[in-house]
Motif scaffolding. Sequence first.
Motif, short mmCIF file in Angstrom:
data_model
loop_
_atom_site.label_atom_id
_atom_site.label_comp_id
_atom_site.label_asym_id
_atom_site.label_seq_id
_atom_site.Cartn_x
_atom_site.Cartn_y
_atom_site.Cartn_z
N UNK A 204 -13.01 -3.01 -11.59
CA UNK A 204 -13.21 -2.49 -10.24
C UNK A 204 -11.86 -2.12 -9.62
N UNK A 205 -10.87 -3.00 -9.79
CA UNK A 205 -9.54 -2.73 -9.27
C UNK A 205 -8.92 -1.47 -9.87
N UNK A 206 -9.07 -1.30 -11.19
CA UNK A 206 -8.54 -0.10 -11.85
C UNK A 206 -9.21 1.16 -11.33
N UNK A 207 -10.52 1.10 -11.14
CA UNK A 207 -11.26 2.24 -10.60
C UNK A 207 -10.80 2.57 -9.18
N UNK A 208 -10.50 1.54 -8.42
CA UNK A 208 -10.02 1.76 -7.05
C UNK A 208 -8.63 2.40 -7.06
N UNK A 209 -7.78 1.96 -7.98
CA UNK A 209 -6.45 2.57 -8.12
C UNK A 209 -6.56 4.04 -8.50
N UNK A 210 -7.44 4.35 -9.45
CA UNK A 210 -7.64 5.75 -9.88
C UNK A 210 -8.17 6.58 -8.72
N UNK A 211 -9.05 6.00 -7.92
CA UNK A 211 -9.59 6.70 -6.74
C UNK A 211 -8.46 7.07 -5.78
N UNK A 212 -7.60 6.11 -5.49
CA UNK A 212 -6.50 6.35 -4.56
C UNK A 212 -5.54 7.41 -5.11
N UNK A 213 -5.20 7.31 -6.39
CA UNK A 213 -4.29 8.29 -7.00
C UNK A 213 -4.89 9.70 -6.94
N UNK A 214 -6.17 9.81 -7.24
CA UNK A 214 -6.85 11.11 -7.20
C UNK A 214 -6.85 11.68 -5.79
N UNK A 215 -7.11 10.82 -4.81
CA UNK A 215 -7.10 11.28 -3.41
C UNK A 215 -5.69 11.66 -2.97
N UNK A 216 -4.68 10.97 -3.49
CA UNK A 216 -3.29 11.32 -3.18
C UNK A 216 -2.96 12.72 -3.71
N UNK A 217 -3.38 12.99 -4.94
CA UNK A 217 -3.14 14.32 -5.54
C UNK A 217 -3.85 15.40 -4.73
N UNK A 218 -5.05 15.11 -4.27
CA UNK A 218 -5.78 16.06 -3.44
C UNK A 218 -5.00 16.36 -2.16
N UNK A 219 -4.41 15.33 -1.58
CA UNK A 219 -3.60 15.52 -0.38
C UNK A 219 -2.40 16.42 -0.65
N UNK A 220 -1.76 16.24 -1.83
CA UNK A 220 -0.63 17.08 -2.21
C UNK A 220 -1.05 18.53 -2.43
N UNK A 221 -2.17 18.71 -3.12
CA UNK A 221 -2.65 20.07 -3.41
C UNK A 221 -2.99 20.84 -2.14
N UNK A 222 -3.49 20.13 -1.15
CA UNK A 222 -3.93 20.79 0.08
C UNK A 222 -2.94 20.67 1.23
N UNK A 223 -1.75 20.12 0.91
CA UNK A 223 -0.68 20.00 1.90
C UNK A 223 -1.17 19.33 3.19
N UNK A 224 -1.87 18.23 3.01
CA UNK A 224 -2.40 17.50 4.17
C UNK A 224 -1.29 16.74 4.87
N UNK A 225 -1.50 16.45 6.13
CA UNK A 225 -0.44 15.85 6.96
C UNK A 225 -0.32 14.34 6.77
N UNK A 226 0.60 13.77 7.52
CA UNK A 226 0.85 12.33 7.45
C UNK A 226 -0.39 11.51 7.80
N UNK A 227 -1.25 12.06 8.67
CA UNK A 227 -2.47 11.35 9.05
C UNK A 227 -3.32 11.02 7.82
N UNK A 228 -3.36 11.94 6.88
CA UNK A 228 -4.16 11.72 5.67
C UNK A 228 -3.61 10.54 4.87
N UNK A 229 -2.30 10.48 4.74
CA UNK A 229 -1.69 9.40 3.94
C UNK A 229 -1.77 8.06 4.66
N UNK A 230 -1.80 8.10 5.98
CA UNK A 230 -2.06 6.86 6.72
C UNK A 230 -3.48 6.37 6.44
N UNK A 231 -4.41 7.33 6.35
CA UNK A 231 -5.79 6.99 5.99
C UNK A 231 -5.85 6.37 4.60
N UNK A 232 -5.10 6.93 3.66
CA UNK A 232 -5.06 6.37 2.30
C UNK A 232 -4.46 4.97 2.28
N UNK A 233 -3.46 4.74 3.13
CA UNK A 233 -2.87 3.40 3.22
C UNK A 233 -3.93 2.39 3.69
#
Length: 275
Positions: A204-233
Amino acid sequence: MLAYLQLMRLDRPIGILLLLWPTLWAIWLANHPTLYITLVFVLGVVVMRSAGCVINDYADRHFDGYVERTKNRPLARGALTEKNALWTLFVLLIVALTLLLTLNKLSWLIACLALLTTLIYPFMKRYTHLPQITLGVAFSWGIPMVYAATIEQFPLTCWLLCFANICWTVAYDTQYAMVDRIDDLKIGIKSTAILFGRYDKLIIGLLQVITVISLFIIGQLNQLSTFYYLGLLLVILLFIYQQWLIKDRDRDRCFKAFLNNNLVGCMVFLGIFFS
């Protein structure tokens, strides 16, 4: 009337919310948060999640009575008949079809695949220990459907979002399956909670890590703002909290961890919304 609401899980909207959040992520990432599109997809989520619950309860009507968590469902306790359930399903599918006809033909194709996945999901737990993956796929069809209905293209973000959502779904539905593990073993129902065994928390922990990494890449691809990364935190903190909840595999705490995923979906959405 209450029995019908329970059959469709409208009295417990957590499943609707967990299906709704990824759909809203897709609507905003596709840059098409119009009132029309949002309303159609929100209603579609409610209707199809309700239909999925009816299908699930009908398929499990001979098993639910032996599981502590499900023994009081309407079909299991005899509050509704099988005929009642089938008529309810018919009405829900008619409503879903009406909504679908307001979208383009590419959306229709994806909707057919989504319906097929919804129909087979309840039976997967009889034949494989990986029904949670089927649920993850079922809960992800709304994402490409949004892209089909809006821009009629499927960019990398679409598929990364699907991948992240499938990983997240398998993680939280494994938490959900941990609640029923003892009962499932008795009646021969399969799940990832049983398959993973003593490695359940780690996976479960590994799947959660993969989820966060994937969402981080999505943020990079779409040039999302700091608010998005605060949400990921905040998502990371919520996942850590869930790991603490399930550390002893207590039924009630595992269920609490499952429910906590509503906040995860909300944090991701708010991050996208404010970006």
